[in-house]
Motif scaffolding. Structure first.
Motif, short mmCIF file in Angstrom:
data_model
loop_
_atom_site.label_atom_id
_atom_site.label_comp_id
_atom_site.label_asym_id
_atom_site.label_seq_id
_atom_site.Cartn_x
_atom_site.Cartn_y
_atom_site.Cartn_z
N LEU A 126 52.65 38.84 37.48
CA LEU A 126 52.04 38.18 38.69
C LEU A 126 51.18 37.14 37.97
O LEU A 126 51.02 36.08 38.55
CB LEU A 126 51.25 39.01 39.67
N TRP A 127 50.30 37.61 37.03
CA TRP A 127 49.43 36.61 36.31
C TRP A 127 50.40 35.33 35.59
O TRP A 127 50.02 34.31 35.78
CB TRP A 127 48.91 37.45 35.05
N ILE B 42 43.48 37.53 42.01
CA ILE B 42 44.78 36.63 42.04
C ILE B 42 44.34 35.43 42.53
O ILE B 42 43.84 35.36 43.71
CB ILE B 42 45.69 37.58 42.98
N GLY B 43 44.72 34.26 41.94
CA GLY B 43 44.71 33.13 42.48
C GLY B 43 46.05 32.41 43.05
O GLY B 43 47.03 33.25 42.72
N GLN B 44 45.98 31.50 43.57
CA GLN B 44 47.15 30.72 44.02
C GLN B 44 47.65 31.42 45.15
O GLN B 44 48.24 32.45 45.28
CB GLN B 44 48.42 30.84 43.10
N THR C 17 51.21 43.55 37.06
CA THR C 17 50.05 42.75 37.08
C THR C 17 49.98 41.54 36.12
O THR C 17 49.88 40.42 36.42
CB THR C 17 48.84 43.51 36.65
N HIS D 135 52.81 34.30 36.92
CA HIS D 135 53.54 33.59 38.00
C HIS D 135 52.29 32.79 38.44
O HIS D 135 52.50 31.44 38.76
CB HIS D 135 53.89 34.60 39.07
N GLN D 136 51.15 33.26 38.50
CA GLN D 136 49.93 32.50 38.84
C GLN D 136 49.77 31.21 38.13
O GLN D 136 49.29 30.25 38.43
CB GLN D 136 48.51 33.34 39.01
N ILE E 121 41.65 30.57 29.72
CA ILE E 121 42.49 31.67 29.85
C ILE E 121 43.05 32.14 28.58
O ILE E 121 43.24 33.19 28.36
CB ILE E 121 43.57 31.61 30.85
N ARG F 17 40.27 33.85 26.63
CA ARG F 17 40.12 35.13 27.04
C ARG F 17 41.05 36.27 27.08
O ARG F 17 40.99 37.40 27.21
CB ARG F 17 39.54 35.19 28.67
N ILE G 106 35.55 37.35 33.70
CA ILE G 106 36.81 37.48 34.54
C ILE G 106 37.86 37.09 33.39
O ILE G 106 37.98 36.08 32.83
CB ILE G 106 36.82 36.89 35.69
N ALA G 107 38.68 38.23 32.84
CA ALA G 107 39.73 37.89 31.96
C ALA G 107 40.57 36.91 32.51
O ALA G 107 41.30 36.02 31.57
CB ALA G 107 40.43 39.18 31.39
N ARG G 108 40.85 36.97 33.74
CA ARG G 108 42.00 36.19 34.15
C ARG G 108 41.46 35.42 35.62
O ARG G 108 41.72 35.77 36.66
CB ARG G 108 43.12 36.87 34.87
N PRO G 109 40.69 34.38 35.09
CA PRO G 109 39.98 33.75 36.32
C PRO G 109 40.91 32.88 37.09
O PRO G 109 41.68 32.33 36.64
CB PRO G 109 38.94 33.01 35.54
N PRO G 110 40.68 32.55 38.55
CA PRO G 110 41.41 31.65 39.28
C PRO G 110 41.22 30.30 39.13
O PRO G 110 39.96 30.11 38.66
CB PRO G 110 41.13 32.10 40.71
N PHE G 111 42.02 29.40 39.04
CA PHE G 111 41.73 27.97 39.00
C PHE G 111 40.94 27.50 40.21
O PHE G 111 40.22 26.56 40.04
CB PHE G 111 43.01 27.32 38.80
N VAL H 235 41.73 43.72 40.23
CA VAL H 235 42.69 42.51 39.95
C VAL H 235 42.16 41.35 40.68
O VAL H 235 42.09 41.48 41.86
CB VAL H 235 44.27 42.95 40.36
N TRP I 189 40.72 25.12 32.22
CA TRP I 189 41.15 26.12 32.40
C TRP I 189 42.31 26.79 31.70
O TRP I 189 42.15 28.07 31.30
CB TRP I 189 41.66 25.92 34.07
N LEU J 144 52.30 28.67 38.70
CA LEU J 144 51.96 27.86 39.94
C LEU J 144 50.94 26.76 39.65
O LEU J 144 51.23 25.70 39.99
CB LEU J 144 51.67 28.79 41.05
N THR J 145 50.00 26.96 38.81
CA THR J 145 48.75 26.14 38.35
C THR J 145 49.49 25.14 37.62
O THR J 145 48.93 23.82 37.77
CB THR J 145 47.92 26.83 37.81
N ALA K 162 51.13 33.30 44.83
CA ALA K 162 50.85 34.43 44.18
C ALA K 162 50.23 35.57 44.97
O ALA K 162 50.63 36.79 44.95
CB ALA K 162 50.05 34.40 42.79
N ARG L 72 31.67 32.73 36.57
CA ARG L 72 31.56 34.06 35.66
C ARG L 72 32.27 34.13 34.37
O ARG L 72 33.56 33.43 34.32
CB ARG L 72 32.26 35.35 36.65
#
Lengths: 243, 243
Positions: free
Chosen positions: B97-98, A72-74, B94, B100-101, B155, B158, A55-60, A70, B151, B104-105, A77, A52
């Protein structure tokens, strides 16, 4: 709106730490990839998410959690977020950070367990790196399991109020994570881990207390709990274990 | 009272993510193990801490930070704490947390870099696991570097507001960590990383912008910045790299 968890449907893996938190809290959630493909589930639903572009804040990587809008990846987190919302972490900042610190250490241990069967990386099958896995697992058994378990025992020993959980009577997401890694090590490394656990009575007591919690007990007995297997992080390869 | 950072004095390692945050904020801190032994420093000060039995919440490993009476282990937990106190994370939950995410990556990537030269574990010298390192590094170069860097580029692409940093104009600890891992990869994997970076102009721009920040620039030029070396996480072993 239910929480939506996205994780591999065939394994416990890191996603199990999130499942346990949601289950303990009795939270309303959907384990998306475990739904049938026809209901928007399956691995395809998970993979489609990564494609996609809206998604402005995509998970890895998986696991990731949708909480309304919202994403949230990791794992760490996700649990930081859920800990506050589900009452699985203390609101007081120092205790909240301590729970997070313990969780991060559990995740380090989980990563090391994974590396015992995949020391050369995830691109090769276990069978293609078995000789290396034998060497890595020996280091893990003799140098690492004991070091981690002794630390968990020490922090339980020094905790005030005393157990059964890491902060006393109230369970946190770090307790659930420690329970999970103990279950996983008992499955994957029964011989070497039983020796380590025998010297950690407080860790063993935390494990028993967690397994007896009403919602956790019901979850573990349900079909929602995926059995340990040799596609997950905790794999029982007898050749990697040793008394 | 100054912050006290405890980390190995000879390497950048994970401790560098903490050093960069403290330096960017102009915080008052002591890098304890870099003090002379006679002034309570050295590796002995670090090791002695682990032997203390009067710490209710002891760290599992270095780095750890003393902030008054609070001791915090785990790089991610330290930065979560410092982010709030040093203005290196947004106060809004939010965004916090982002950040932090992302951190972590970055730490996952740092862990994978370490494993390229130590696939069988930390108990063996690189020279004793070189054949395995060659295989692991190939996977890292061909499958992992690009995936991570794409990745980060996505980010940044975006992000609203747009760069140069991950949240726009305001720098966070995640930006400093991404800067550090880019510097480290450029040192350790110059051939394979330059190809990945050429396709990530926003990541390259973040690196340049960070390096030009007044306090970071002064820090990088100072003796406080330990040079990259082959005892750290980012090691330049030409045999592991390839164009």
């Amino acid at each position: 709106m239910p929480y939506e968890l996205y994780y591999w449907p065939e394994i416990q893996g890191r996603g199990e730490l999130v499942r346990l938190a949601l289950e303990e809290a009795g939270a309303d959630y959907v384990d998306v990839a475990r739904l049938p493909d026809g209901e928007g589930g399956g691995v395809s639903a998970l993979m489609a998410f990564f494609d996609r572009t809206d998604i402005a804040r995509p998970p890895f990587a998986a696991p990731f959690l949708k909480d309304g809008v919202v994403v949230i990846g990791q794992t760490a987190a996700i649990l930081l977020h859920l800990g506050d919302r589900l009452g699985l972490a203390p609101p007081e900042p120092t205790g909240r950070l301590w729970v997070h610190q313990i969780l991060l250490t559990v995740l380090d241990l989980v990563g090391e367990v994974h590396d015992t069967h995949h020391p050369l990386g995830g691109h090769l099958y276990y069978e293609d790196q078995k000789a290396e896995a034998l060497r890595r697992a020996e280091d893990f058994r003799t140098q690492r399991i004991g070091k981690f378990i002794r630390w968990f025992e020490t922090i339980l020993e020094r905790s005030e109020p005393a157990g059964p959980y890491l902060l006393g009577e109230a369970v946190t997401y770090a307790d659930l994570a420690l329970f999970q890694v103990v279950e996983g090590l008992a499955y994957a490394y029964p011989l070497s881990f039983s020796a380590a656990l025998a010297e950690a009575p407080r860790v063993a007591a935390l494990r028993r207390a967690t397994a007896e919690r009403a919602r956790i007990k019901a979850y573990l007995a349900s079909e929602r709990r995926i059995p340990f297997n040799e596609q997950g992080i905790f794999r029982h390869y007898p050749e990697l274990d040793s008394a």
